[in-house]
Design a protein around this motif. Structure first.
Motif: not given
Length: 75
Positions: A3-9, A58-61, A44-45, A66-70
């Motif tokens: 699943x793709x999730x969005x976080x602020x680093x 977790x935040x909205x895009x 982080x790819x 940044x988008x990350x894979x769980x």
């Protein structure tokens, strides 16, 4: 299933290249926290690092996230 999730680093708890070391770190953080929230390890790819976040962060895009894979959820 990934699943793709969005976080602020800036909200990251820890980051390491070795996912096994980060799992150990996550278990320590989980034991020290009083809340029953879930922790999540994402990859982080771009940098090849594994990063630990609190799932409640977790935040909205948007531009600041940044988008990350769980990779693993620690309950």
């Amino acid at each position: 299933m990934e699943e793709t999730v969005f976080f602020n680093l800036g909200n990251a708890i820890a980051a390491k290249r070795d996912p096994k070391e980060l799992i150990k770190e996550a278990q320590i953080v989980k034991d020290q926290r009083k809340s029953a929230g879930k922790l999540v390890i994402v990859e982080d790819p771009v940098k090849g690092e594994h990063i630990l976040f609190d799932l409640s962060d977790q935040e909205e895009s948007k531009e600041t996230t940044n988008a990350f894979k769980i990779k693993k959820i620690i309950e």
